[in-house]
Write a protein that holds these residues in place. Structure first.
Motif, mmCIF file in Angstrom:
data_model
loop_
_atom_site.group_PDB
_atom_site.id
_atom_site.type_symbol
_atom_site.label_atom_id
_atom_site.label_comp_id
_atom_site.label_asym_id
_atom_site.label_seq_id
_atom_site.Cartn_x
_atom_site.Cartn_y
_atom_site.Cartn_z
ATOM 1 N N LYS A 433 4.303 37.452 36.876
ATOM 2 C CA LYS A 433 5.600 36.921 36.201
ATOM 3 C C LYS A 433 5.429 35.922 35.115
ATOM 4 O O LYS A 433 5.858 36.097 33.893
ATOM 5 N N LYS A 434 4.341 35.133 35.549
ATOM 6 C CA LYS A 434 3.945 34.003 34.493
ATOM 7 C C LYS A 434 2.848 34.310 33.689
ATOM 8 O O LYS A 434 2.388 33.255 33.096
ATOM 9 N N LYS A 435 2.224 35.656 33.898
ATOM 10 C CA LYS A 435 1.298 36.085 32.766
ATOM 11 C C LYS A 435 -0.069 35.225 33.141
ATOM 12 O O LYS A 435 -0.621 34.731 32.017
ATOM 13 N N SER A 685 -1.713 33.556 25.729
ATOM 14 C CA SER A 685 -0.823 32.534 26.394
ATOM 15 C C SER A 685 -0.267 32.934 27.716
ATOM 16 O O SER A 685 0.049 34.071 27.904
ATOM 17 N N ASN A 687 3.217 32.447 30.470
ATOM 18 C CA ASN A 687 4.904 32.384 30.311
ATOM 19 C C ASN A 687 4.971 30.940 30.675
ATOM 20 O O ASN A 687 5.442 30.745 31.823
ATOM 21 N N ARG A 688 4.938 29.988 29.490
ATOM 22 C CA ARG A 688 5.150 28.725 29.617
ATOM 23 C C ARG A 688 4.734 27.893 31.294
ATOM 24 O O ARG A 688 5.668 27.359 31.704
#
Length: 851
Positions: A433-435, A685, A687-688
């Motif tokens: 989900k957060k890569k 990158s 995911n934040r």
């Protein structure tokens, strides 16, 4: 005319030639055809003779004479048969055999002449009958090719003993900090046995299982070869080999492992040579000293030390039988990998010894009943390989001595397993989900001992160590050196600076939030990771001073003298940054990070023994205290709140790089310094994901359970060793609840690996998410006819029937999770989570099928 002699063979009658128009010169076309056919036959005979001569060189002379005699005897019959099937010309000027005599007076007798077809010879017939040529080619060509291969194999035969083993990596036996052996590296050579040192039952075991007629054959055993061919044909695959011990020894010392007919032929030639130059005992001893026994052990003495911790002279009968059973399939049957298979094979060896008369049936039964204990570890837990790579290099620098060595390291196996487990669990749950695909962790104590090291999610997928080799920008993690330099130069946590837009040269630093807070004390600026304040502070004390502080704290990377360095624009490794933070905890820098305590060889005197570490340069007491206060503020109310652990003082710092390419958290407790990095290998990158997200959560999970684990000081068992996990003693309130709750006792049926059925009553094991299929069937076989006792866990819902069960005094849930038979539930007790993490690290059960 005189009558012919009745005892002489009667020549065939030949009709007189029909008159032809015009005169015919001597030596006409018919005569020329006959001569050409004769020349063709002679040439073909010469070629065939040369080919058969090559074949005859590889055959026995007697067999050759018998074959030639048979060919000569069959010649007339073959020729007569060929004459009968040869097509006849119905009319024309050619003579016909067996034709009726023409009417009229018989002319004067002419000399008998061979029929043209007979004179034409074999090549002419082959041209008339191509199927005959094909049949001869099918029969002769493979024989010619085989004879050529035999001659070529003999001509290229290597010298006996011509294979010199390559000097491989020396063998390392690696111990954890508490002395537990957990890994080996390299090839073990051991000592070469002499005839006087070889136990009799060891040689008897090898002969019984590998080559029963070893004492009687001459290097090659035709009967054994035929038996192997038959059994392999019946079994539909390779079930048995036909090589004798002599052939195997010849291959080991003279040939490579190429699987080809040429190598097998050379092996046979060399076996004959070995038998002619060595005695049977010498051959057997040489074989035992060179054979591979699995797990990196070459030679029986190395195998005895590798598996049983003793020399070959001290082997018992069951141990000798187990080693003898390994040589057929050493990689598959190595006891460290497949103890059950090795034990079954040892029983087969004992039975073979009974059949050959080496031991009695009673001795075999006694040997089977004896317990075989492995003195060395199972297969190296995959996650520890990152640490082992470091230890191999460090031990070579510290003691580059030949021979097998044992290295006592600083690794804490419990913390290592825990570190691997918490990273895997967090990334499995949130990584997609957060890569975020990769993570790394370094755990040090105040003295710099490396207690745990995770270099990536899966060593088998990638051996690149992200903790020691990956150089990444640390982001705000670098602010430690800015603030420490400032505190050493008169600033303090209560000093106020203004968070505002600034420009230093061409550089305009921005805050992550895009907003400015105005006047803030340094403690709050550090806790909230305000970039503009750090940039002003670095500009005030000077970038060269910040660089000097970083190098003094143990950073070895090149640091550019640019304003953006204050926000972590240089590239560093996780290990060197964790080392720098450890210096703050220790009060002196740089901390001497190390992974080796001692190195021992064959001699009693250690090859290396770590001396007491020399302390680094002391950090001024007041500056250190202010820095520790600022680090704790980060966790108490700043960007690192996710790292808080109830009842434990924790300090640390987050770090996040541009576009969320890297996320860091390095934190400390009174006893440990833990560095965590999360990101992607391709520098993409996330995911934040910032340092206060996944890295801080991983730190929390690890420290919370590591602190409890260190307080108990308990050694956890190994799934690969098959050691059961003992049930945890329940707290007093849980014991009371359990005593009040009715228990269940009986032989259960298995629904899945987390659910049992007792006479229709279904029970779920507390903290276990069950698996069905093959794992459930394995558990059913394990529990067959065995009694299980279950009691209610404290706080469990009565309707849910979530119980803790025991079998033979062992906690069943812990056994299942340690073996990789199920997953632990999110709310599982700490001991069950630890059991799952151990199974993950050892790739046991379900974790062996997943990344």
């Amino acid at each position: 005319m005189t009558s012919p002699d009745p005892d002489r063979p009667r020549p065939e009658r030949v009709d007189p030639p029909q008159p032809a128009p015009g005169p015919r010169p001597a030596g006409g076309p018919e005569t020329e055809d006959t001569r050409a056919a004769a020349r063709e036959a002679a040439a073909a005979a010469r070629i065939l003779g040369r080919q058969l001569g090559v074949l005859a060189m590889g055959a026995a002379r007697g067999a050759g004479r018998r074959a030639a005699g048979a060919a000569r005897a069959a010649g007339p019959a073959w020729q007569g048969w060929a004459d009968r099937i040869r097509p006849r010309t119905p009319a024309g000027p050619q003579p016909l055999a067996h034709a009726a005599p023409a009417a009229g007076p018989t002319p004067a007798a002419e000399p008998a002449r061979e029929p043209p077809a007979r004179a034409a010879g074999l090549p002419a017939r082959l041209r008339r009958h191509p199927w005959l040529a094909a049949a001869l080619a099918v029969v002769l060509l493979p024989m010619v090719v085989l004879a050529g291969l035999v001659l070529y194999s003999f001509a290229t035969l290597p010298p006996l003993g011509g294979v010199v083993p390559e000097a491989g990596q020396r063998a390392l036996t690696v111990e954890a900090d508490d002395g537990r052996v957990f890994a080996t590296r390299g090839a073990f050579q051991g000592q070469k046995l002499t005839a006087a040192e070889m136990p009799p039952h060891l040689g008897q075991a090898i002969i019984a299982i590998e080559d029963r007629r070893f004492r009687s054959h001459w290097g090659i055993d035709p009967r054994g070869l035929l038996r192997a061919v038959y059994r392999n044909a019946v079994g539909g695959g390779v079930r048995e080999g036909g090589s004798t011990i002599t052939q195997q020894y010849a291959r080991l010392v003279s040939l490579n492992q190429e699987k080809s007919l040429r190598r097998k032929i050379q092996e046979a030639f060399l076996a004959l040579r070995v038998e002619a130059t060595m005695s049977k005992d010498e051959i057997l001893l040489g074989y035992l000293n060179t054979a591979y026994f699995g797990a990196g052990a070459y030679g029986v003495d190395a195998a005895a030390r590798r598996y049983f911790g003793k020399g070959a002279k001290a082997l018992t009968l069951p141990e000798a039988a187990m080693l003898a059973g390994l040589v057929r399939a050493p990689s598959q049957l190595a006891p460290t990998r497949n103890f059950g298979g090795a034990k079954e094979r040892a029983d087969v060896v004992l039975q073979a010894m009974v059949e050959t008369g080496a031991i009695t049936a009673a001795e075999a039964d006694k040997a089977r009943a004896q317990t075989i204990t492995l003195r060395t570890p199972p297969e190296t837990p995959p996650g520890t390989n990152y640490f082992l790579d470091m230890v191999s290099a460090e031990s070579k620098k510290l003691a580059d001595a030949p021979g097998d060595v044992t290295v006592r390291t600083t690794l804490n196996l419990d913390l290592q397993s825990l570190a691997e487990g918490v990273i895997a669990r967090r990334l499995d749950a949130e990584g997609a989900k957060k890569k975020a695909s990769q993570g790394a962790m370094v755990v040090l104590n105040k003295e710099g001992a490396l207690l745990a090291l995770v270099g990536g999610r899966d060593y088998e997928d990638s051996q690149f160590n992200r903790a020691t080799q990956a150089k990444r920008q640390p982001g705000s993690l670098f602010k430690l050196f800015v603030y420490l330099t400032a505190y050493e130069n008169g600033f303090n946590p209560d000093t106020v600076l203004v968070d505002r837009p600034i420009q230093i040269g061409d550089w305009e630093p921005q805050n992550a939030t895009g907003r400015f807070k105005g006047a803030v004390p340094l403690r709050s600026a550090f806790a909230q990771s305000i970039n503009t304040v750090a940039a002003q502070l670095a500009d005030e004390v000077g970038i060269p001073a910040v660089i000097a502080t970083a190098h003094r704290m143990g950073v070895t990377a090149d640091l550019p003298n640019v304003p953006s360095l204050a926000l972590g624009s240089a590239e560093v490794t996780l290990l060197e940054m964790t080392r720098a933070y450890a210096g703050v905890l220790a009060g002196a820098a740089p901390v001497d990070t190390h992974s080796v305590h001692a190195i021992r060889g064959a001699q009693p005197q250690p090859l290396y023994l770590r001396a007491d570490a020399k302390g680094g340069t002391a950090i001024p007491t007041e500056a250190r205290a202010m820095m520790l206060d600022s680090l704790q503020a980060v966790v108490d109310g700043g960007t690192g709140k996710a790292a808080r652990v109830a009842g434990l003082p924790v300090g640390g710092k987050t770090g996040t790089t541009q576009d969320y390419r890297d996320a860091w958290f390095i934190g400390m407790t009174p006893d440990l310094v833990v560095g965590v990095w999360v990101g992607n290998d391709d520098n993409s990158s996330m995911n934040r994901v910032g340092g206060g997200d996944l890295p801080a959560s991983i730190f929390h999970d690890f420290v919370q359970r590591a602190t409890a684990q260190l307080a108990k000081g308990r050694k956890r068992p190994s799934a690969a060793r098959g050691e059961p996990a003992r049930a945890e003693p329940a707290p007093a309130r849980e014991t009371a609840a359990s005593a009040a709750a009715p228990g269940i006792r009986g032989v259960p049926e298995v629904v899945d690996t987390g659910t049992l059925a007792f006479r229709g009553r279904t029970v779920r094991l507390l903290g276990v998410e069950g698996e069905g299929g093959a794992l459930a069937r394995q558990l059913a076989r394990y529990l067959r006819r065995r009694e299980v006792t279950c009691t209610a866990a404290a706080g469990a819902e009565a309707a849910a029937e979530q119980l803790r069960c025991q079998i033979d005094g062992d906690d069943l849930a812990s056994l299942i999770l340690t073996a990789g038979g199920a997953r632990a539930a999110e709310d599982a007790p700490a001991d069950l989570l630890a059991a799952e993490e151990q199974a993950r690290s050892e790739r046991a059960g379900i974790w062996g099928r997943r990344r």
